[in-house]
Every structure is written in structure tokens, then in C-alpha cells.
Motif scaffolding. Sequence first.
Motif, mmCIF file in Angstrom:
data_model
loop_
_atom_site.group_PDB
_atom_site.id
_atom_site.type_symbol
_atom_site.label_atom_id
_atom_site.label_comp_id
_atom_site.label_asym_id
_atom_site.label_seq_id
_atom_site.Cartn_x
_atom_site.Cartn_y
_atom_site.Cartn_z
ATOM 1 N N TYR A 134 0.822 -1.210 0.000
ATOM 2 C CA TYR A 134 0.000 0.000 0.000
ATOM 3 C C TYR A 134 0.858 1.262 0.000
ATOM 4 N N PHE A 135 1.981 1.233 0.693
ATOM 5 C CA PHE A 135 2.897 2.373 0.663
ATOM 6 C C PHE A 135 3.372 2.597 -0.772
ATOM 7 N N ALA A 136 3.798 1.522 -1.428
ATOM 8 C CA ALA A 136 4.295 1.615 -2.808
ATOM 9 C C ALA A 136 3.216 2.138 -3.746
ATOM 10 N N LYS A 137 1.990 1.649 -3.588
ATOM 11 C CA LYS A 137 0.880 2.043 -4.458
ATOM 12 C C LYS A 137 0.651 3.552 -4.419
ATOM 13 N N VAL A 138 0.781 4.145 -3.241
ATOM 14 C CA VAL A 138 0.580 5.587 -3.106
ATOM 15 C C VAL A 138 1.745 6.352 -3.744
ATOM 16 N N ILE A 139 2.946 5.863 -3.580
ATOM 17 C CA ILE A 139 4.113 6.544 -4.153
ATOM 18 C C ILE A 139 4.072 6.471 -5.677
ATOM 19 N N ASP A 140 3.779 5.289 -6.214
ATOM 20 C CA ASP A 140 3.697 5.111 -7.671
ATOM 21 C C ASP A 140 2.857 3.861 -7.919
ATOM 22 N N SER A 141 1.702 4.027 -8.531
ATOM 23 C CA SER A 141 0.763 2.909 -8.715
ATOM 24 C C SER A 141 1.330 1.787 -9.582
ATOM 25 N N ARG A 142 2.429 2.037 -10.271
ATOM 26 C CA ARG A 142 3.048 0.994 -11.109
ATOM 27 C C ARG A 142 3.970 0.074 -10.316
ATOM 28 N N ILE A 143 4.260 0.428 -9.077
ATOM 29 C CA ILE A 143 5.186 -0.363 -8.268
ATOM 30 C C ILE A 143 4.419 -1.439 -7.516
ATOM 31 N N LYS A 144 4.871 -2.650 -7.660
ATOM 32 C CA LYS A 144 4.305 -3.797 -6.944
ATOM 33 C C LYS A 144 5.337 -4.283 -5.933
ATOM 34 N N CYS A 145 4.850 -4.956 -4.907
ATOM 35 C CA CYS A 145 5.726 -5.405 -3.830
ATOM 36 C C CYS A 145 5.587 -6.906 -3.626
ATOM 37 N N GLU A 146 6.703 -7.543 -3.335
ATOM 38 C CA GLU A 146 6.664 -8.941 -2.933
ATOM 39 C C GLU A 146 7.590 -9.163 -1.746
ATOM 40 N N THR A 147 7.238 -10.130 -0.938
ATOM 41 C CA THR A 147 8.043 -10.488 0.218
ATOM 42 C C THR A 147 9.201 -11.359 -0.235
ATOM 43 N N LEU A 148 10.404 -11.000 0.184
ATOM 44 C CA LEU A 148 11.554 -11.875 -0.043
ATOM 45 C C LEU A 148 11.817 -12.729 1.189
ATOM 46 N N SER A 149 11.706 -12.103 2.369
ATOM 47 C CA SER A 149 11.951 -12.814 3.617
ATOM 48 C C SER A 149 11.292 -12.041 4.755
ATOM 49 N N CYS A 150 10.479 -12.713 5.539
ATOM 50 C CA CYS A 150 9.833 -12.062 6.680
ATOM 51 C C CYS A 150 9.255 -13.141 7.590
ATOM 52 N N TYR A 151 9.354 -12.938 8.874
ATOM 53 C CA TYR A 151 8.847 -13.918 9.821
ATOM 54 C C TYR A 151 7.334 -14.101 9.636
ATOM 55 N N PRO A 152 6.848 -15.310 9.540
ATOM 56 C CA PRO A 152 7.492 -16.572 9.876
ATOM 57 C C PRO A 152 8.205 -17.264 8.708
#
Length: 170
Positions: A134-152
Motif C-alpha cells: 500500500y505504501f508503494a501504491k501511493v508513491i507510484d501505482s506501477r510499483i508492486k511489492c513482494e516479500t523476499l523474507s519475513c517472519y514466519p
Amino acid sequence: MLLDNLSKDQLKELVKIYARNLFAMDGVWFQSIEKEQGVDAAMNHDREIWRRFTETEARRIKKFLNLPDNSGLKGMKKALQLRFPALANEKIELIREEKFLIYKIIDCRVQTARKDKDMPYHPCQSAGIIEHAYFAKVIDSRIKCETLSCYPDIKDENCACSWKFILEDD
């Protein structure tokens, strides 16, 4: 006003204090719900709060930096550096490539605090992907995000979490 009399270094330290205070407040409310209703209920609230909060945070940072709507990964990198987690956590890394940006939190204030209190780690991946997307979407709607590593789902033992921001073509 006292704020007007602070030096640049004092103001920078005050910003870091406020960033750490936000994490402390986040932890206090989360632990309150976790204690009363369990971690699943707390995570349901956590996801909604992060979605709403990061949209507000992103809009304000975007305005502060005077970023255009399509500021791309360059704008995203600038904005991420001013997010409160980047200011509150001592060590972060930003790795910029042509079509993506990797954001890593090396030492996480939240996980360290829970470890110090002999609490289980915070299962932050489901809230984290919402927060960062959601942060990325507000900065630039073309940016998508994926998790590389995060607990668990830790895949990189050298950081607390890492996220990949991808600039998709129009």
C-alpha cells in the motif's frame, strides 16, 4: 517554541525518538489485544491498521518530497528512507537495480523487543506485505511489492525482513 531552538542534530535525534515511539505504541496496543484475544485477532487488526496508516504516511512523505505520481523506483527509494521504520531501526539497506528495489531491515526493533521479553516473534509477514504494497501504491501505482523474507517465512538469515519493489511497465 522550544522546537525552534533545537540544533539540526537535536532535531534529527528527536525525529528518531518519535519514530521509535511509534513502534512502542504499535507494540503496546498489539500486545494488549494479543493478551486478551490472541495473536490471530491482534493480527487481523494489525493488517487493517498498517494498510490505513501506510497510505497516510506515504501521502505525507510524497507531498513532503514533492514527488510526482509516477516517481518510479527513484522516488520510492527516497520515500522509504523517510518512513518511520527506516528511522526507528538502526540498520536498513536499500539496493537499487534498474527494474526493482530491495528494502531490508537488518535489525528489527519489534522482533528484538519481543525476544528481550521472552515473547514469540511477531508473525509480521501478512501485515508487512500489506504495509509495503500500500505504501508503494501511493508513491507510484506501477510499483508492486513482494516479500523476499519475513517472519514466519525467513529465507534470508542476514536480515529481519526484506521486500522487493518492482516497477511494472504501463
